[in-house]
Design a protein around this motif. Structure first.
Motif, PDB file in Angstrom:
ATOM      1  N   PHE A  20       0.817  -1.121  -0.102  1.00 43.91           N
ATOM      2  CA  PHE A  20       0.126   0.050  -0.029  1.00 43.91           C
ATOM      3  C   PHE A  20       0.909   1.246  -0.013  1.00 43.91           C
ATOM      4  CE2 PHE A  20      -2.633   3.309   1.668  1.00 43.91           C
ATOM      5  CZ  PHE A  20      -3.810   3.116   1.120  1.00 43.91           C
ATOM      6  N   PHE A  73      -9.752  -0.982   1.021  1.00 48.17           N
ATOM      7  CA  PHE A  73      -8.468  -0.314   1.583  1.00 48.17           C
ATOM      8  C   PHE A  73      -8.698   0.999   2.059  1.00 48.17           C
ATOM      9  CE2 PHE A  73      -6.520  -3.307  -1.471  1.00 48.17           C
ATOM     10  CZ  PHE A  73      -5.418  -3.662  -0.755  1.00 48.17           C
ATOM     11  N   PHE A  74      -9.789   1.793   1.500  1.00 50.89           N
ATOM     12  CA  PHE A  74     -10.114   3.063   1.730  1.00 50.89           C
ATOM     13  C   PHE A  74     -11.290   3.567   2.874  1.00 50.89           C
ATOM     14  CE2 PHE A  74      -7.475   3.328  -1.875  1.00 50.89           C
ATOM     15  CZ  PHE A  74      -6.455   4.368  -1.571  1.00 50.89           C
ATOM     16  N   TYR A 100     -11.006   2.462   6.877  1.00 48.84           N
ATOM     17  CA  TYR A 100      -9.847   3.117   7.328  1.00 48.84           C
ATOM     18  C   TYR A 100     -10.446   4.983   7.423  1.00 48.84           C
ATOM     19  CZ  TYR A 100      -4.933   4.537   8.026  1.00 48.84           C
ATOM     20  OH  TYR A 100      -3.871   5.037   8.631  1.00 48.84           O
ATOM     21  N   THR A 101     -10.699   5.298   6.643  1.00 49.90           N
ATOM     22  CA  THR A 101     -11.277   6.712   6.469  1.00 49.90           C
ATOM     23  C   THR A 101     -12.336   6.976   7.641  1.00 49.90           C
ATOM     24  OG1 THR A 101     -10.378   6.869   4.362  1.00 49.90           O
ATOM     25  CG2 THR A 101     -12.047   8.621   5.192  1.00 49.90           C
ATOM     26  N   GLN A 119     -10.371   6.762  10.831  1.00 50.18           N
ATOM     27  CA  GLN A 119      -9.406   7.751  11.034  1.00 50.18           C
ATOM     28  C   GLN A 119     -10.133   9.073  11.350  1.00 50.18           C
ATOM     29  OE1 GLN A 119      -6.250   8.170  11.378  1.00 50.18           O
ATOM     30  NE2 GLN A 119      -5.886  10.331  11.329  1.00 50.18           N
ATOM     31  N   TRP A 120     -11.130   9.481  10.561  1.00 46.63           N
ATOM     32  CA  TRP A 120     -11.887  10.870  10.571  1.00 46.63           C
ATOM     33  C   TRP A 120     -13.217  10.833  11.560  1.00 46.63           C
ATOM     34  CZ3 TRP A 120      -8.655  14.656   9.438  1.00 46.63           C
ATOM     35  CH2 TRP A 120      -7.241  14.211   8.474  1.00 46.63           C
ATOM     36  N   VAL A 165      -7.562  14.672   1.094  1.00 45.42           N
ATOM     37  CA  VAL A 165      -7.042  13.666   2.055  1.00 45.42           C
ATOM     38  C   VAL A 165      -6.867  12.650   1.553  1.00 45.42           C
ATOM     39  CG1 VAL A 165      -8.031  12.573   4.118  1.00 45.42           C
ATOM     40  CG2 VAL A 165      -8.725  14.800   3.931  1.00 45.42           C
ATOM     41  N   ALA A 166      -7.832  11.767   0.530  1.00 43.48           N
ATOM     42  CA  ALA A 166      -7.342  10.968  -0.012  1.00 43.48           C
ATOM     43  C   ALA A 166      -6.412  10.886  -1.323  1.00 43.48           C
ATOM     44  CB  ALA A 166      -8.659   9.926  -0.612  1.00 43.48           C
ATOM     45  N   ARG A 188      -3.770  12.180  -0.992  1.00 42.05           N
ATOM     46  CA  ARG A 188      -2.360  12.149  -0.661  1.00 42.05           C
ATOM     47  C   ARG A 188      -1.616  10.711  -0.831  1.00 42.05           C
ATOM     48  NH1 ARG A 188      -0.747  14.948   4.155  1.00 42.05           N
ATOM     49  NH2 ARG A 188       0.254  13.233   5.297  1.00 42.05           N
ATOM     50  N   ILE A 189      -2.577   9.766  -1.290  1.00 44.35           N
ATOM     51  CA  ILE A 189      -2.509   8.423  -1.601  1.00 44.35           C
ATOM     52  C   ILE A 189      -2.309   8.108  -2.947  1.00 44.35           C
ATOM     53  CG2 ILE A 189      -2.597   5.897  -1.114  1.00 44.35           C
ATOM     54  CD1 ILE A 189      -2.249   7.744   1.496  1.00 44.35           C
ATOM     55  N   TYR A 243       6.110   4.430   0.307  1.00 47.96           N
ATOM     56  CA  TYR A 243       4.996   5.089   0.707  1.00 47.96           C
ATOM     57  C   TYR A 243       5.003   6.469  -0.090  1.00 47.96           C
ATOM     58  CZ  TYR A 243       0.847   5.871   3.570  1.00 47.96           C
ATOM     59  OH  TYR A 243      -0.859   6.039   3.912  1.00 47.96           O
ATOM     60  N   ASN A 256      -0.962  -1.159   8.133  1.00 46.88           N
ATOM     61  CA  ASN A 256      -2.199  -0.475   8.278  1.00 46.88           C
ATOM     62  C   ASN A 256      -3.394  -1.565   8.363  1.00 46.88           C
ATOM     63  OD1 ASN A 256      -1.043   1.876   7.770  1.00 46.88           O
ATOM     64  ND2 ASN A 256      -1.967   2.433   5.897  1.00 46.88           N
ATOM     65  N   ARG A 311      -3.379   1.916  12.605  1.00 44.94           N
ATOM     66  CA  ARG A 311      -2.124   1.509  12.011  1.00 44.94           C
ATOM     67  C   ARG A 311      -1.165   0.894  13.144  1.00 44.94           C
ATOM     68  NH1 ARG A 311      -0.177   7.188   9.102  1.00 44.94           N
ATOM     69  NH2 ARG A 311       0.088   8.093  10.947  1.00 44.94           N
ATOM     70  N   TYR A 313      -5.009  16.714  13.969  1.00 39.81           N
ATOM     71  CA  TYR A 313      -5.225  16.881  12.447  1.00 39.81           C
ATOM     72  C   TYR A 313      -6.678  17.914  12.295  1.00 39.81           C
ATOM     73  CZ  TYR A 313      -3.270  12.078  11.403  1.00 39.81           C
ATOM     74  OH  TYR A 313      -2.492  11.188  11.391  1.00 39.81           O
ATOM     75  N   TYR A 357      -3.531  20.695   6.567  1.00 42.54           N
ATOM     76  CA  TYR A 357      -3.202  19.243   6.907  1.00 42.54           C
ATOM     77  C   TYR A 357      -1.565  19.284   6.216  1.00 42.54           C
ATOM     78  CZ  TYR A 357      -3.744  14.179   6.573  1.00 42.54           C
ATOM     79  OH  TYR A 357      -3.617  12.843   6.729  1.00 42.54           O
TER      80      TYR A 357
HETATM   81  N1  UDP Z   1      -6.017   6.072   3.682  1.00 40.68           N
HETATM   82  C1  UDP Z   1      -6.854   4.993   4.010  1.00 40.68           C
HETATM   83  N2  UDP Z   1      -6.221   3.725   3.754  1.00 40.68           N
HETATM   84  C2  UDP Z   1      -4.922   3.400   4.127  1.00 40.68           C
HETATM   85  C3  UDP Z   1      -4.362   4.842   4.337  1.00 40.68           C
HETATM   86  C4  UDP Z   1      -4.870   5.863   4.066  1.00 40.68           C
HETATM   87  O1  UDP Z   1      -8.066   5.177   3.627  1.00 40.68           O
HETATM   88  O2  UDP Z   1      -4.731   2.251   4.434  1.00 40.68           O
HETATM   89  C5  UDP Z   1      -6.739   7.458   3.625  1.00 40.68           C
HETATM   90  C6  UDP Z   1      -7.199   7.842   4.984  1.00 40.68           C
HETATM   91  O3  UDP Z   1      -8.340   8.903   4.688  1.00 40.68           O
HETATM   92  C7  UDP Z   1      -6.142   8.757   5.517  1.00 40.68           C
HETATM   93  C8  UDP Z   1      -5.823   9.441   4.184  1.00 40.68           C
HETATM   94  O4  UDP Z   1      -5.828   8.411   3.190  1.00 40.68           O
HETATM   95  O5  UDP Z   1      -6.371   9.769   6.629  1.00 40.68           O
HETATM   96  C9  UDP Z   1      -4.072   9.976   4.304  1.00 40.68           C
HETATM   97  O6  UDP Z   1      -3.338   8.902   4.788  1.00 40.68           O
HETATM   98  P1  UDP Z   1      -1.760   9.244   5.370  1.00 40.68           P
HETATM   99  O7  UDP Z   1      -0.988   8.019   5.615  1.00 40.68           O
HETATM  100  O8  UDP Z   1      -1.243  10.213   4.462  1.00 40.68           O
HETATM  101  O9  UDP Z   1      -2.290   9.873   6.684  1.00 40.68           O
HETATM  102  P2  UDP Z   1      -1.480  10.227   7.924  1.00 40.68           P
HETATM  103  O10 UDP Z   1      -0.093   9.659   7.935  1.00 40.68           O
HETATM  104  O11 UDP Z   1      -1.318  11.893   7.789  1.00 40.68           O
HETATM  105  O12 UDP Z   1      -2.260  10.084   9.255  1.00 40.68           O
END
Ligand code: UDP
Ligand code: FAD
Length: 371
Positions: A103, A156-157, A160-161, A164-165, A176-177, A179-180, A190, A278, A287, A317, A352
């Motif tokens: 990932f 995967f998303f 987690y999202t 996280q949020w 936000v997403a 970033r990946i 990564y 993760n 994670r 955040y 962010y």
């Molecule tokens: N994300 C996800 N699955 C993952 C990793 C990331 O859905 O396995 C999404 C999730 O919304 C996350 C965002 O991508 O908040 C940004 O990930 P990042 O690893 O950059 O977050 P950070 O390290 O800033 O917590």
């Protein structure tokens, strides 16, 4: 030096917060000949990038894993004044239905997950076939569905999202997403920034070096809000949450928090194959990070941290969505009208930001102050 004795000369600044934003600004102001009083309510410098030896002697990041990466030569050169570096490229595995996959999603992820044998072209065609085109791409849900379609989104998303949020991906800005990345090659790093490394002796040592200046006085365990009404401070640099500065007069600006569960495992050389694993769909934590991967430290045991997202607690955040950004804009306008105060950093600018972006923003803020 005690706070009471600091004079109110025109070349005197109070800086609130000893993280990247406050420390970089302090150093810049000090190098230019100003006197700086740097306050932090915590008992240490470094802000959220603070690292320390745990009880077993393993270097850990108290506030979660911090991996340095940047494309900015300017930021790299600036920090290189205060630290040497250890080259490090972060790798992450995502667990889906009990199995670990590379990932961000790359060609190997697809091949292993769906038992395929795609080459680069085949992976591109795969994404093209499964993606759900979205126009415009506004939310984090749009970003992911638009590039990899529903199945990969759900694996995967999505969860987690949510975890996280605490909100749906459709309620978070695209950034936000975004970033990946999504890859058709087999690059499993990564980050792909040109410069990726960890401070050789850790972040805290780097901050110590940055703040070691005759013009800088650091006072720890001091909350700015306990003092500001009693002091005639004329030049302030504030790096805490911007809503708190204005007594939350428009209501609280939401920040997402985390709690960190640190654990040391004795007589364990390695706990996991890569720096971070993760868990999109299992557990209350997002994670697990094993610090020895990041730092290269040799030790008979190993130390890990699990991150549990939560609404209350220290602000970590900004939560990027339209409603929050509108509220931030109102605070930002107050900030602009506030004479003698500069707002800079992830919490004060409600951005962010990664570490390098905070350093860049702090260098710009300091330059403006010095002009
Ligand atoms: N994300 C996800 N699955 C993952 C990793 C990331 O859905 O396995 C999404 C999730 O919304 C996350 C965002 O991508 O908040 C940004 O990930 P990042 O690893 O950059 O977050 P950070 O390290 O800033 O917590
Ligand atoms: P902070 O580090 O939050 O510093 C602000 C300081 O102000 C704090 O020390 C606080 O105690 C102090 N303060 C606040 N209010 C007051 C007050 N009233 N009085 C006195 N002091 C006060 N970035 C990366 O580039 N790579 C990564 O891998 C990475 N991983 C991260 C993982 C996690 C879990 C988190 C939360 C962030 C991560 N980041 C990462 C982002 C990084 O932490 C930030 O970009 C950076 O540390 C922000 O620096 P700052 O100075 O703006 O804020």
């Amino acid at each position: 030096m005690s706070i009471k004795k600091v004079s109110l000369a025109p070349d005197f600044f109070v800086v609130v917060g000893a993280g990247f934003a406050g420390s970089v600004v302090s150093r810049e102001l000090a190098d230019a000949g100003n006197q700086v009083l740097l306050l932090d309510k915590r008992s240490h410098i470094g802000g959220n990038a603070y690292d320390e030896l745990d009880d077993a002697g393993v270097l850990v990041h108290r506030y979660g894993p911090h991996i340095f990466h940047t494309n900015s030569e300017r930021v790299w050169e600036y920090l290189s004044r205060f630290t040497e570096w250890r080259p490090y490229e972060h790798r992450v595995l995502g667990v889906v239905e009990g199995k670990q996959y590379p990932f961000p999603i790359n060609r190997d992820t697809l091949n292993r997950l769906y038992d395929l044998d795609l080459d680069e072209q085949g992976a591109a065609e795969f994404f093209e076939r499964v993606r759900e085109p979205r126009e415009p791409v506004r939310s984090s849900e749009d970003v992911v569905l638009n590039s990899v379609g529903r199945d990969l989104y759900e694996k995967f998303f999505l969860n987690y999202t949510r975890k996280q949020w605490g909100v749906e991906p459709s309620e978070l800005k695209a950034g936000v997403a975004a970033r990946i990345p999504i890859r058709t090659n087999t690059d499993d790093r990564y980050f792909t920034d040109t410069l990726q490394a960890m401070p050789l002796h850790g972040y805290t040592k780097m901050f110590q070096c940055m703040l070691d200046h005759p013009n800088i006085t650091v006072e720890l365990g001091v909350d700015f809000f306990d003092l500001r009404h009693r002091k005639n401070w004329e030049q302030i640099v504030y790096t805490g949450p911007i809503d708190s500065y204005f007594d939350c007069c428009y209501g609280r600006l939401p920040y997402r928090s985390l709690s960190f569960e640190h654990e040391h495992l004795a007589h364990t050389e390695k706990y996991q194959a890569v720096g971070t694993v993760n868990f999109p769909n299992d557990h209350a934590y997002t994670r697990i990070t094993e610090f020895k991967h990041l730092t290269g430290q040799e030790h008979g045991g190993t130390s890990i941290v699990r991150e549990y997202p939560q609404a209350e607690g220290d602000p970590y955040y900004p939560i990027p969505n339209d409603k929050n950004e509108e509220l931030y804009k109102r605070y930002e306008a107050l900030g602009k009208a506030e004479k003698g105060v500069t707002f800079v950093g992830r919490l004060a600018q409600y951005r962010y930001y990664n570490m390098d972006q905070v350093v860049g923003s702090a260098l710009t803020a300091a330059k403006r102050l010095l002009e």
